[in-house]
Design a protein around this motif. Structure first.
Motif, short mmCIF file in Angstrom:
data_model
loop_
_atom_site.label_atom_id
_atom_site.label_comp_id
_atom_site.label_asym_id
_atom_site.label_seq_id
_atom_site.Cartn_x
_atom_site.Cartn_y
_atom_site.Cartn_z
N ILE A 252 0.74 -0.95 -0.16
CA ILE A 252 0.11 0.22 0.05
C ILE A 252 1.11 1.22 -0.05
CG2 ILE A 252 -1.66 1.32 1.83
CD1 ILE A 252 -2.67 -0.94 2.07
N ARG A 253 2.46 1.33 0.99
CA ARG A 253 2.91 2.27 0.93
C ARG A 253 3.86 2.43 -0.20
NH1 ARG A 253 5.14 1.21 6.98
NH2 ARG A 253 3.22 2.13 8.16
N SER A 254 4.00 1.56 -1.11
CA SER A 254 4.73 2.20 -2.07
C SER A 254 4.05 1.77 -4.28
CB SER A 254 5.78 0.98 -2.13
OG SER A 254 4.98 -0.52 -2.38
N HIS A 255 2.55 1.43 -3.75
CA HIS A 255 2.17 1.38 -5.13
C HIS A 255 1.09 2.03 -4.75
CE1 HIS A 255 4.20 -2.91 -4.83
NE2 HIS A 255 4.60 -2.39 -6.44
N ALA A 256 1.33 2.96 -6.38
CA ALA A 256 -0.37 3.80 -6.23
C ALA A 256 -1.84 3.21 -6.35
CB ALA A 256 -0.45 4.30 -7.77
N ILE A 257 -2.30 1.75 -6.78
CA ILE A 257 -3.42 0.96 -7.16
C ILE A 257 -2.33 -1.07 -6.44
CG2 ILE A 257 -5.13 -0.36 -8.00
CD1 ILE A 257 -4.98 1.91 -9.97
N THR A 258 -2.98 -0.62 -5.53
CA THR A 258 -3.53 -2.17 -4.15
C THR A 258 -4.28 -3.18 -3.95
OG1 THR A 258 -1.14 -1.18 -3.59
CG2 THR A 258 -2.46 -3.33 -1.92
N VAL B 104 -6.83 1.52 -2.86
CA VAL B 104 -7.04 0.63 -2.22
C VAL B 104 -8.28 -0.55 -2.20
CG1 VAL B 104 -6.53 -1.43 -0.27
CG2 VAL B 104 -5.08 0.71 -0.24
N VAL B 105 -8.11 -1.92 -3.47
CA VAL B 105 -8.97 -2.48 -3.16
C VAL B 105 -9.24 -3.80 -2.48
CG1 VAL B 105 -10.34 -3.51 -5.38
CG2 VAL B 105 -9.44 -1.73 -6.02
N THR B 106 -10.17 -3.82 -1.61
CA THR B 106 -9.98 -5.06 -0.72
C THR B 106 -11.25 -6.26 -1.07
OG1 THR B 106 -11.92 -4.06 1.19
CG2 THR B 106 -9.51 -3.82 0.90
N GLY B 107 -11.37 -7.14 -1.02
CA GLY B 107 -12.51 -8.06 -0.97
C GLY B 107 -11.60 -9.69 -1.68
#
Length: 304
Positions: free
Chosen positions: A109-115, A243-246
């Motif tokens: 999360i800290r190092s990517h624009a989309i996680t 951040v996309v969670t699922g």
């Protein structure tokens, strides 16, 4: 008491994973078994020392993580995991990653624009992302925090719920508030929401917008359609993070509808700059029964 756990549940778990017999009498813990069994139990207890010396609760997840660290020769990494405090709550409690996969998720999360954070209930996908987002907002790294999820469960029933629109959608967004309350006073959250600094809204409200300088969390993404997922991914503007969670095994979509999360994983996993983090049952940090419930359902679904 911290080491033993409620009704000595931790000692029983340690015994299960080491083969040793652990007996606590007053302040004295005796360990019985073969040399290998007693050495393993002693090493695990030693690695958990910071927990029980500080009176911090020890869960099955912590014991499993310690066993995994010993099995994979990652004890130094485990110790550094305990030193890395993610945030401190309003009550002064330190929140850390509890497992190696959780730490990898945080680093992504800290190092990517989309996680993408994928995994079963209770693995901390949404909670950890929201904590990072709130801290980043408080540190003025972003102008806005946007929390969204598809209100699939609502469907046509949304109109029958009492209250105004915000009150109607709140039940479907309630899980996203939990992390906010850990770091920010409820009164301040209300003020930030009134100013639009924090926005909690259903996914449908994201259409047609460009989200600049914002930290965005899309929760319950398994309930998005492929079109909704594509729409959300293309909303991200400059200086933003998503951040996309699922959990692809828990979709509430109609049986004929393919999940947008499933399609996104197939299409985007090879794309550089997008991180996919897969959490598992071993990362569940809720009540120990949650993992057993998930395993029981997996066995049932596998047999049927």
């Amino acid at each position: 008491m911290s080491l033993a756990g409620e009704q000595e549940s931790n000692l029983k778990t340690l015994a299960k994973h080491t083969g040793a017999r652990l007996v606590l009498r007053g302040q004295e813990l005796s360990i019985f078994g073969t040399t290998a069994q007693t050495n393993l139990a002693r090493e695990m207890i030693h690695l958990l020392q910071n927990f029980w010396q500080e009176g911090r609760a020890i869960s099955d997840v912590d014991i499993l993580a310690v066993r995994h660290a010993l099995n994979t020769d990652r004890t130094e990494e485990w110790r550094s995991l305990q030193d890395d405090v993610l945030v401190k709550t309003r009550r002064g409690e330190a929140i850390r990653a509890r497992t190696f996969r959780q730490r990898q998720y945080i680093q992504a999360i800290r190092s990517h624009a989309i996680t993408f954070g994928l995994g079963p209930a209770g693995t901390g996908k949404t909670f950890l992302a929201a904590l990072i987002a709130v801290q980043a907002l408080l540190d003025n790294e972003y102008e806005r925090l946007i929390l969204t999820r598809p209100a699939v469960e609502a469907g046509e029933k949304l109109g029958f719920l009492p209250g105004d629109l915000q009150q109607k959608i709140d039940p479907y967004l309630r899980p996203l508030y939990d992390a906010l309350y850990e770091l920010i006073d409820p009164e301040r959250i209300a003020a930030l929401m009134e100013r639009g600094v924090i926005e909690v809204a259903p996914l449908a409200y994201m259409r047609g917008r460009t989200l600049n300088n914002a930290f965005v969390i899309l929760d319950e993404a398994q309930n998005t359609t492929p079109a909704q997922m594509k729409m959300m991914l293309t909303r991200i503007g400059m200086k933003s993070r998503l951040v996309v969670t699922g959990d692809v095994t828990q979709t509430d979509l109609p049986s004929h509808q393919v999940s947008g999360l499933t399609i996104a994983r197939k299409i985007l996993e090879p794309v550089e700059g997008i991180a996919f983090c897969h959490l598992s049952k071993g990362d569940i940090v809720r009540h120990p029964l949650v993992e057993k419930i998930i395993e029981a359902y997996e066995r049932y679904e596998g047999d049927s």
